[in-house]
Every structure is written in structure tokens, then in C-alpha cells.
Design an enzyme around this catalytic site. Sequence first.
Site, PDB file in Angstrom:
ATOM      1  N   MET A 278       0.887  -1.227   0.086  1.00 48.03           N
ATOM      2  CA  MET A 278      -0.043  -0.052   0.068  1.00 48.03           C
ATOM      3  C   MET A 278       0.908   1.201   0.073  1.00 48.03           C
ATOM      4  O   MET A 278       1.734   1.406   0.948  1.00 48.03           O
ATOM      5  CB  MET A 278      -1.153  -0.113   1.288  1.00 48.03           C
ATOM      6  CG  MET A 278      -1.803   1.289   1.434  1.00 48.03           C
ATOM      7  SD  MET A 278      -2.950   1.432  -0.110  1.00 48.03           S
ATOM      8  CE  MET A 278      -3.113   3.114   0.067  1.00 48.03           C
ATOM      9  N   GLU A 279       0.316   2.232  -0.969  1.00 48.86           N
ATOM     10  CA  GLU A 279       1.519   3.342  -1.123  1.00 48.86           C
ATOM     11  C   GLU A 279       1.228   4.383  -0.366  1.00 48.86           C
ATOM     12  O   GLU A 279       1.582   5.521  -0.881  1.00 48.86           O
ATOM     13  CB  GLU A 279       1.244   3.784  -2.699  1.00 48.86           C
ATOM     14  CG  GLU A 279      -0.396   4.280  -2.531  1.00 48.86           C
ATOM     15  CD  GLU A 279      -1.499   3.423  -3.263  1.00 48.86           C
ATOM     16  OE1 GLU A 279      -1.284   2.324  -3.172  1.00 48.86           O
ATOM     17  OE2 GLU A 279      -2.470   4.101  -3.659  1.00 48.86           O
ATOM     18  N   GLU A 313       4.579   0.979  -6.243  1.00 51.01           N
ATOM     19  CA  GLU A 313       4.382   1.659  -5.090  1.00 51.01           C
ATOM     20  C   GLU A 313       5.080   3.068  -5.221  1.00 51.01           C
ATOM     21  O   GLU A 313       4.413   4.222  -4.969  1.00 51.01           O
ATOM     22  CB  GLU A 313       4.611   1.041  -3.680  1.00 51.01           C
ATOM     23  CG  GLU A 313       3.979  -0.146  -3.628  1.00 51.01           C
ATOM     24  CD  GLU A 313       2.474  -0.419  -3.518  1.00 51.01           C
ATOM     25  OE1 GLU A 313       1.805   0.853  -3.493  1.00 51.01           O
ATOM     26  OE2 GLU A 313       2.065  -1.309  -4.141  1.00 51.01           O
ATOM     27  N   HIS A 316       3.238   5.523  -7.447  1.00 52.14           N
ATOM     28  CA  HIS A 316       2.069   5.902  -6.627  1.00 52.14           C
ATOM     29  C   HIS A 316       2.248   7.092  -5.994  1.00 52.14           C
ATOM     30  O   HIS A 316       1.503   7.851  -5.490  1.00 52.14           O
ATOM     31  CB  HIS A 316       1.177   5.014  -5.677  1.00 52.14           C
ATOM     32  CG  HIS A 316       0.446   3.948  -6.275  1.00 52.14           C
ATOM     33  ND1 HIS A 316      -0.735   4.647  -7.184  1.00 52.14           N
ATOM     34  CD2 HIS A 316       0.327   2.718  -6.025  1.00 52.14           C
ATOM     35  CE1 HIS A 316      -1.558   3.320  -7.454  1.00 52.14           C
ATOM     36  NE2 HIS A 316      -0.955   2.415  -6.849  1.00 52.14           N
ATOM     37  N   GLU A 335      -4.198   3.197 -10.366  1.00 51.92           N
ATOM     38  CA  GLU A 335      -3.566   1.969 -10.270  1.00 51.92           C
ATOM     39  C   GLU A 335      -3.156   1.535 -11.811  1.00 51.92           C
ATOM     40  O   GLU A 335      -2.169   0.968 -11.955  1.00 51.92           O
ATOM     41  CB  GLU A 335      -4.900   0.787 -10.088  1.00 51.92           C
ATOM     42  CG  GLU A 335      -5.117   0.883  -8.607  1.00 51.92           C
ATOM     43  CD  GLU A 335      -4.181   0.847  -7.539  1.00 51.92           C
ATOM     44  OE1 GLU A 335      -2.944   0.358  -7.995  1.00 51.92           O
ATOM     45  OE2 GLU A 335      -4.381   1.061  -6.337  1.00 51.92           O
TER      46      GLU A 335
END
Length: 885
Positions: A278-279, A313, A316, A335
Amino acid sequence: MMKRILYASGMAMLACCTAFAQRLPGGVTPSHYNLSFDIQFASNSFGGDESIDVTLEKPSKSITLNALEIDFHEVTVTSGGKTQTATVSTDEKNEMATFTVLDGIPAGPATIHIKYIGHLNDKLRGLYLSTYHGRKYAVTQMESTDARVAFPSFDEPAYKATFDIAAIVDKGDTAISNNYVVSDKPGPGDKHTIKFATTPKMSSYLVALTVGDWKCEHDHVDGIQIGVCTVPGRENLTRFPLDATKAILHYYNNYYSIKYPLKKLDEIAVPDFQAGAMENWGAIIYRETALLVDEKTGSFGSKQGVADVIAHEVAHQWFGDLVTMQWWDDIWLNEGFATWMTPHPVAAWKPDWLVDQTVVNGTLNALSTDGVKNTRPIHQDATTRGEIETLFDGIAYGKTAAVLHMLESYLGHDTFRAGVNLYLKEHAYGNATASDFWNAMARASKKPVDQIMPTFVMQAGEPYVQVDARCDGGNTALDVSQKRYFKTPEDFNAPNEQIWQIPLCVKGVGGISPGECFLVTKRQQQFSMKGCSKFVFPNATGLGYYRFSYDNNALQGQGTSIEQGLTPEERIALVGNNWALMRAGLLKVGDYLAAGAQLKNTPGYVLLEAFTNYFETVYNDLTTPEDRPQLQAWVRQTFSPMMQELGYSPRANEPPTERQRRAVVFRILGVFGNDPQVVQQAHTLVQQYMSDPPSVDPTLARAVIAVAARHGDAELYAQYKAQMKSAKTPEMYYRYFYALAEFPDPNLIQQTLASTLTPEVRSQDLGVLINMTDVPASQDAAWEFMRKNYDALSDKTGGGLGGFGIFIEAADNFCSLEKEQQVQQFFQEHPIQGTERNQKAALEAIRGCASLKEQQQGTLSAWLKRNASTSTAREGAKASDASVR
Ligand SMILES: [Zn+2]
């Protein structure tokens, strides 16, 4: 977020199937949060102290924001120098809380102050509990709609604000958050209080906090401090991710006109994590296997996987964190961009990884997902929690990335980059929509991107382009037509009205025409290309997001020169396209196999890997038990010479892709060829590897462990279990763990299934059940087990979509109308709101496979009789009797 790497792509955790994430009423805008979390591991809870600076558009008696599973203690609202205590009413269904004050709040600025208790849950969402060797960790996962579980918030992506975060933690523990530590002071009591610098303006779903006895290793690039953090004892696995992050961050700092805006970037490997990674801005959280890999004992596949996830990631940090989609319906802007960007820095860092080939394979996977009736458009409306979570799927990631690769190839690298930077500059620290993107791209490129993109983003499915080429007065006349592609002949042949604007790049082979790109905008169109060629290939570069016809006779007329005429990437595209033509009834399965065999010497491993993925369907689903020995014989005839040439150990200075090629061929022969020599090697090498790991090439080891399991007994199974206990790296552990799913013995299958309900298997690892439905020997038993234990499995994953995702993905592996009935009945008995389309797609996939079996089984049987030698078939049958008991 990195799509769930093992299962449930598109399925995340849900508290309850009826939970809705409805929109906030508006009129109140937050600008700054002050958050303090007092972590209390003894009671698996935390004390929250929060103040939010907001602005009211007009006077109001109440303020509504998002909150879920929060115990409110005290809420006050201060405005115009006056502080009022608010009454709190919660609306669980809509995941909201409303604060009401007696005298009302005037328009303008106000501050909400909230004291509350939150719960360190075991559902891997919000601020949750992770455990490792008896020690406890607190970890956040807010995306999509779970910041509200950690702190009351305006939890929609467009409500950007700055955050001051503090954590009160036990002695011996530390905390990591988005920004750097500004102070770390003793108290209250035995604890200490860590305060972090104010974040940039960002969405609530990007807030991060991890608490525990983390150990971090550091490095620097471009003046930014990089930290890779792990549980104690894993610090030796941080060198590779640190090097990867340095290379990747440096690449992005040059690619983007805006530099990474924080002073530090931490990456934390946590023991329990639902997604891949998770970024969170400045504090990216990963599954251990997605970040940690040993420089020496790690396989090529693991290193590549880690580099890819880091590249995704870190991308992002710009796409998602700096510029965020206005609402979840445009999640593809996050995404798809991160997925498209991934190969760029990795290719620059590791030129010998043949990254361009994997990009084409990614496009093929997306086309495969998209070639059904129950697919969805890239842009899709979503309001409820379930609807939002199902958007994190192969369309948002893979299809968007594929369409962007096509666009980049059409516009050129530099023009595309200029468009990207224009878009980022216009929306930095803000939000954007789909049209903001293509308008910026159209202005930067002066090409009709705003016409092309909506046809791929707003409508579902993929085009099929028919190209008829003939030489006409020294030039090539091209008759081009388009329609929607479907995987089944029935749907493919039915009329449909869809039209795309397609950048069609055509290449001439064996002639004087180098090729050209055209924009196809109509159902039927004529183009003229300079010069003539013996063969015209309608997907130059292999990056076109479309299926295509080609003149097979002209191709065959090329003989061996096709391998000089087409690049490796184009050949990979050809193999994938052949499969699609076969599925639609335009090619026979034997022709597919023959063409794949003809191109098997393509450099690298990707073509073979892509071929094997499709081949698995041929082997598992299209072959009768009587025909299987013939197919195994064909596999041996085709691939044994390659194995002999490659040998079982790497040569000096061999590139990593060659090692991967060896591993792919080893698996093909060991699993689909039942090759006695390879099976014997697997048994020898696996013992060697278990007693002395450095003696076997780590990239080959992965295939060795899996092939040995396919032909393994209870003794080997017990050895694998022992290896899992003593595994020194997450990669080692999971190699053995996933190999447990490959053993054919019914008793061992039952043991593996039963273990999924025990603490031995973490809830994040239940994807092993999906793997078991993909192995013929365990498919029925696994499905039976999953149906019987639905409630327990569902509980283990936190209920709702999380548990349901494994059922939907498992169903994808089935291939009979009988199973389709069972799955349909199962879905009826367990209706999970928000997954209706995924259910329909799963049923469609099973029916599609069953119909493929009906069409191709007979032709395969006839083809094998002509093309597989029976003497080698008998040899394989003997090996099979000896090794599978
Ligand atoms: Zn992502």
C-alpha cells in the site's frame, strides 16, 4: 495499492455484507487533522485524541463525517471562540457519525475535538493487529474506506488535508508514519510519545502508522532518506529492496518534472497484510514477500517481483498521492498508471531482465480478462464499499496499463512524458478525473488522445481487428475492419455495435515495407502502406490492445525467417493472439501448439511462460485421460532437447533470464511431460537443496520444489513442513508452503486443506486454496472443502468480500457444466452484495471453458495421434506408475 498478489484481486475485507459506504452530505471541508494514537496492546485497543480544522459553507447545527467501530467518549466543536459539547449519533449502515450542538455553528472555520477508543482488529483493515513470534504490531490499511475505522474523518479522496500524527507506544517499540520524526519524548507513564512532521495535503486513505519493535536499515538517494523496516531478524534481507528503491526513486525524480516532495521514504514489511502493498505517502507498507528478498539466495522471480512492487508503489507517490482521483470510479488513474509506470524504472535499472517482454505478457493477461461478456469498463460508477472494493481488479490495473502502453508507443516516449508532466503540474496536491488526463495528453501531443481514450476507458471489452493486405501497384492496400472480440464463438459471431479508435501499427516482414501506424476510427476502413511485403503483421511492437487476424499462409510461407522478421515481443503477442483466435473458433488447438513449438527458441523465458500458462488449460481441461500420455509425449519431444542443452546448473556469467528459462522448461517437462529424467532430477535436487541450499541455483529451486511435490509422497511432505519451520527467509517459507498444494496423494490433500483452518495458515495466505483448485488431483477435494467450510473461511478473512474472493477465483479454474451448476447454487446460497458481476463472470468463465472442451477435445485427440510418438508415450506412462502412488 498493489493488487492482492495471490488471490481476491478485487476483493477486500468487509465487516459485514450489508455495509454501505455512502457519500457524505458536503458543506463541511477539512483542512487539517491533529491525530494522536495511544496504542494499548494489552487490550488490543487504542485511545484516539483528534482535532479537525474544518470550514462550514453555511451555518449548521450539526456536522456529519465517516466513523466505524469507534467508541466516542467526548466530542466538542469550537467556533468563534466558543466551545460546545456535541451529542453524537452514529449511523452504522452508512458508516457515519453526526455531531450536533445546541446553539449551532456559524459559517466559516471551526475545530472538532474528539476523544475516542478504537479497536486493534484482526480483520487487516483500519488500524489493526499483526502478530509475529508472540510479539504484537499495530499496522494501518486505510484504502479504500477504512481510515474511518482508525479515526473519524471525511473519508473521501477529494477531502484532502494536512495531518499532524503522534503515537504513544510501549518502551522498546517504535512507530513509523508518513513523515519524519520531529520529537520522541518519554511519557506518559512508562511509554514514550513520538511526533511526526506535518504531511503534505493528502487524502485520508493515505494516512499510515505502524507500531512495534521494527528494525530499519537506511540509505540515501537525491537527498532523500530511504528506510527498509522489518521485524527483528529480517534485517539481512533489506539490501536488495534498498538498492531497488534507490534506483527507482532516482529514475522517477528525473522522469517527473516534480521531485519527490518528502525528506524520507520508509518501506515496512509487515507479517500480516491483505494486499500486496500500500502506497501511503512516505510510508509504504508491504507483505514480507513483496519487499524482502535475499541478495544471494533469492530467485530471479522473487527479485523481479520485489522490484516490480516497489516500482509500482513508488510510482503511486505521484499517481495517487500527489494527484488523486476525484472519486473511486476513476481508480484506474491511480492503479493503471502505477502499473504502466512499473517496467520503466526496472528496465533502466536491470537492462538484462528483458522487461519489455513482460510488458507484452501483461497486455495479453489483460486482454484475456477482458474478452468476456461480464467484463466492465475501466471507468465504472461505484458508491458502496463493496462496489468500490471490486474495482481493484485486472481491468483497473492490467487493462489500463496495457492501453497506456499502446498510447505511449503510438505517441512516443517523450511526448507521452510531456503529457504526464502537464497533468501532474495541473493537479498537484489536488484531484483529477479521467477527462483531465486525456485533455492534458491531447494538448501535449496535439493528437486526438481525447477521442481515442474514451473508447477504451468508457466502454467495456476489447476490439478484434481484421486486416487483409494485398500488394497493389508497389504499395500495400490494407482493408481493415473492427468488431468486439469475445472468447466464445457464439458471442464472437453474434453482431455487435461497438467501435473503438485504435492506433493500429502494421509491420511488413520479408519485403521493402518497414511498416506504419494508422488510426482506425470506423467499422471498415482502407489504408495504404508504402511498399510491399511477403507478410504483414498487424501488431508491430506487440503493444496493441486488440486481437487481430493475420494471414497464416503468408506467415508459414516465411518459414524460419519469421523469427528474424518479428521481435521477441511481437512473437509473444502472436502466441497470445493465437490462443485468442483458437478460443473464438478461428484456429484449431493443434495449430496453436505447433506455432508455440515453432517459436520456442525465442530468447528469454516470457514466450515459454506465456505458452505454458495457456498450455495448462490444454493439459488440464482439453485432454481426455486416454489422450494425456500422448500429450505428455509431445511435450517431451518438443522440450527435452532444450533441457539437455540448458543443463541443470547455470553456466558462468549466465543472465538471470536464462536461469528462469531453465526453470520454466524444467516445470513444463516435470509437470506436463511427466519426463522420467526431470522427475528423477527433481527428487535428487530437492534433497540436495534442503540439506545444502547454495548447491542448487535458487531460480531453479523453485521449480524443483514444485515438480518434486507433484510426484512426491508423505515423506517429502513431512520434509517440506520441517523446512517451513526452519525457513530463514519469507521466500523459502512460501516456496515450500505453496508446494504443499501440489502433492497428489488424497491424504496429503486433506491435511493441507485442514491446515487452512488452523493458525498455522495466516488469513493472508488462504489463496493456497485457489492454487489447489488449479491442480487436477486436488480440485474436487478443495472445492468440496471450501463449500463445507464457508463460514469458517469467511470468518477467518473477516467476513464478506474477503472470504468470498477466494471462492470466485477458485471457480475460475473449473471447466464443466456440472461444476457450473454447483457454483451457481453456491452463489445463490451465499449472496454477497457488490460481487454480482464477478459472480456472473466466474460462471461465464466456466461455461466458456466447458464449451472450449466440447469444440477442441476431438481435434486435439486427432492432432496428437498424428504428432506425438507413442514409444515415448509408453516410457512416460511407466514413470508415472512408478512415481505417483
Ligand atoms: Zn497500486
